[in-house]
Scaffold this active site. Structure first.
Site, PDB file in Angstrom:
ATOM      1  N   GLU A   3       1.008  -1.330   0.019  1.00 16.93           N
ATOM      2  CA  GLU A   3       0.035   0.074   0.041  1.00 16.93           C
ATOM      3  C   GLU A   3       0.680   1.185  -0.021  1.00 16.93           C
ATOM      4  O   GLU A   3       0.753   2.273  -0.695  1.00 16.93           O
ATOM      5  CB  GLU A   3      -0.849  -0.014   1.438  1.00 16.93           C
ATOM      6  N   ASP A  76      -1.940  -4.399   3.959  1.00 13.03           N
ATOM      7  CA  ASP A  76      -1.899  -4.745   5.389  1.00 13.03           C
ATOM      8  C   ASP A  76      -2.737  -5.862   5.788  1.00 13.03           C
ATOM      9  O   ASP A  76      -3.654  -6.346   5.179  1.00 13.03           O
ATOM     10  CB  ASP A  76      -2.440  -3.469   6.133  1.00 13.03           C
ATOM     11  N   TYR A 295       2.961  -4.932  13.424  1.00 10.55           N
ATOM     12  CA  TYR A 295       1.591  -4.171  13.048  1.00 10.55           C
ATOM     13  C   TYR A 295       0.966  -3.566  14.101  1.00 10.55           C
ATOM     14  O   TYR A 295       0.565  -3.858  15.051  1.00 10.55           O
ATOM     15  CB  TYR A 295       0.637  -5.339  12.446  1.00 10.55           C
TER      16      TYR A 295
END
Length: 641
Positions: A3, A76, A295
């Site tokens: 992304e 993600d 994350y």
């Protein structure tokens, strides 16, 4: 395919020249902005369209993909990332190239290589869950927002499903503050000594004492009517209990946002932006790029065995006396936690803030330090000690002295944490005497509920299962953008527009925006993610319930008038100047009128004109201003409730 361009640069540094890493720069498609975008005749299928500028970006990506032998999509590892992966997959499937999904929980060379070997595919259950959430939110917004326009006669209002629940919390807290009545009470303390030690005893009572009650207590213990009559009080009872304060767990998204806001003053949007940078990678040392944290969107405090081992080894080397020895019992996850990802922790504990701090901006270093310290603290010993409560009885009145004796500071000895000031152990025994010297009476008053901060709102969202880590920050930001809430000196309060919208929505759509319904829907979305429920059934049930509410007669406001500023311009809390006692206070008049019954708003009549009712606003310094709804016909205004 990732992304973010930053993430692309970091991952590219791990791979050889045969690899090409490209970035979509977020979502490439979404539901149309100005039309419904849902096919109700075809099982609520979404009708996506290209986002502005993304068709050009993806055209360049597709050109490079034609030259590839295999394609990996590494958006993600969450619901939003999965739908991005699906949209990319749909556009590239005609190339008839092998395509795999990478779910990077951290950006490191080891993790990239491990994921490449897995050769995973799309998670269709996760995709179904994301589509269900997006569709439900679109239906609620497109059906309820026009209803707001018609009923409230205010154009361009918007209603969000989860945002409405959070707005209701904020408005309810504001009403609690408005309706709060302070209560004066008194606290009695005795000054004196026991075994040569100067101590202050606190009077123990279940009820708050008024002035008459205080006089009775003073009479009972023989301070009144002759102050010199009280000489001593005997120690009658000793209660002891062990102290064990465990270290806090590693950060979830919610606890990170709350702590960052409280300690660093970073709002949710800023914290997540910096965390994203730390996750995607920074150049360290000789130019090597590496992700620094795992994350950052997670509702779990779980730490993997590998990361725990790295952390324990670091502590044994640098802080050997603080390590929690033996097997560690995993901390129980919160009720509504999905536990899909581990906690937000540093990838390498040996990358201490001192070691890599020069490669980070001041704000990046501050947030990284917070995450690094919290992770290591979670692996440390608990604080241990003993609490002793000494009770002194006199004519049915009880006075206490509490003492904590800390035997092991544990995790609190780490870093710059303050140590316990009182670490002295007393050998008092029953029958010892407290020798009275003087007394003091402190006047206190009950405090109204405090307004939410961003951190406390996020914490409540996690505790109640409303929203998910990926949406916490955007929920608050959306409410602010719509001018439903305002933040001043870290406190969040509703604007008059927010109060109007909440009053109407909760009166007519309580079943849809109530806390229990919202968290129940989140649980059903999680069931879709686990492939235990149907997207179509969930949407159909939601749609039917909403249509049922929309077909019922609207509950109308009557009686007193509520005003709303012209052209949707909301006066912010800081815009009220402190009233000048030599002239009438000026409050900006408003136009559109909406009737609300006194029973529904618990309004109080204006003490001056007797015709209007008392309205409130956050003042310039965070105080509540009370003024008459009939301004400018009545100029009543005060800071006192």
């Amino acid at each position: 395919m990732v992304e973010s361009p930053t993430k692309a640069t970091t991952i590219a540094s791990y791979l050889d020249k045969d690899w090409v890493v490209v970035a979509t720069k977020g979502h490439i498609k979404d539901l149309p902005a100005k039309s419904y975008g849902i096919d109700f005749q075809n099982s609520f299928e979404p009708e996506y369209e290209w986002l502005k500028g993304k068709k050009t970006i993806f055209s360049a990506i597709k050109t490079q993909a034609k030259l590839a032998s295999v394609i990996y999509i590494a958006s993600d590892p969450d619901r939003e990332g999965e739908i991005i992966a699906k949209h990319c997959f749909d556009e590239l499937v005609k190339l008839k190239k092998p395509m795999f999904r990478l779910r990077l929980k951290e950006i490191s060379k080891e993790e990239v290589n491990r994921q490449i070997k897995l050769k995973s595919g799309l998670d269709f259950a996760e995709i179904e869950s994301q589509i269900a959430r997006r569709t439900v939110d679109r239906i609620f917004g497109f059906e309820v927002s026009p209803d707001l326009w018609r009923q409230l006669k205010i154009s361009s209002l918007s209603a969000g499903r989860v945002q409405s629940t959070v707005l209701h919390w904020i408005c309810e807290r504001e009403k609690e503050i408005q309706n709060f009545s302070k209560e004066i009470y008194y606290q009695l303390k005795l000054q004196g000594s026991v075994s040569g030690e100067s101590v202050i005893l606190d009077h123990q009572t279940k009820d708050k004492l008024d002035s008459k009650s205080i006089q009775k207590v003073l009479t009972d213990i023989e301070i009144l009517p002759e102050p010199n009559r009280l000489k001593e009080i005997l120690l009658s009872e000793i209660k002891k209990k062990n102290i064990k304060r465990n270290s806090p767990p590693a950060f979830s998204t919610a606890s990170l946002l709350e702590t960052s806001f409280r300690v660093l003053g970073f709002d949710s949007k800023k914290t997540m932006k910096i965390a994203q940078t730390l996750f995607e990678g920074k150049s360290i040392g000789s130019g090597e790029r590496i992700g620094l944290i795992t994350y950052m969107r997670t509702d779990s405090t779980r730490v993997s065995d590998l990361k725990r081992e790295l952390g324990v080894n670091y502590l044994k080397k640098h802080f050997p006396g603080l390590v929690l020895e033996g097997s560690i019992t995993p901390k129980k996850q919160k009720k509504y936690s999905q536990d899909a990802h581990e906690a937000v922790i540093p990838i390498r504990p040996d990358y201490s803030p001192e070691t890599i701090g020069s490669y980070l901006s001041n704000e990046e270093r501050s947030l990284y330090t917070l995450i690094w310290e919290r992770f290591l603290t979670s692996l440390m010993k608990p604080e241990l000690g003993e609490e002793t409560i000494y009770e002194f009885h006199k004519n049915n009145q009880v006075f206490i002295y509490k003492n904590e004796f800390i035997t092991d500071s544990g995790f609190k000895a780490f870093g710059k944490r303050d140590q316990k000031k009182n670490s002295k152990k007393f050998d008092w025994k029953i029958g010892d005497r407290f020798f009275y010297e003087s007394h003091s009476i402190e006047e206190k008053q009950t405090e109204p509920p405090v307004r939410y901060t961003q951190g406390k709102l996020v914490q409540k969202m996690e505790d109640t299962g409303v929203g998910r880590p990926s949406t916490y920050g955007s929920i608050i930001e959306t409410l602010r953008t719509r001018k439903y809430i305002v933040e001043y000196h870290k406190s969040i309060g509703p604007t008059s527009l927010g109060m109007i919208v909440d009053d109407y929505l909760f009166l007519n759509f309580q079943e849809m925006i109530g806390e229990s319904f919202t968290k129940d829907l989140e649980n059903k979305l999680d069931q879709i993610t686990e492939d235990k429920a149907s997207r179509i059934n969930l949407i159909q049930n939601f749609y039917d319930s909403l249509l049922g509410l929309l077909r019922t007669p609207r509950k109308k406001y009557t009686s007193t008038v509520r005003r709303y500023p012209k052209n949707n311009e909301e006066t912010l809390p800081g815009s009220y100047a402190k009233p000048n006692p030599n002239r009438s206070a000026k409050i900006k008049a408003s136009t559109t009128r909406i009737s609300i019954s006194k029973e529904q708003t618990n309004v109080k009549p204006c003490p001056v004109c007797k015709e209007g009712f008392i309205k409130t606003k956050l003042g310039k310094k965070g105080k509540t201003i009370y003024f008459c709804s009939r301004y400018p016909h009545c100029d009543y205004i005060t800071y006192e409730s």
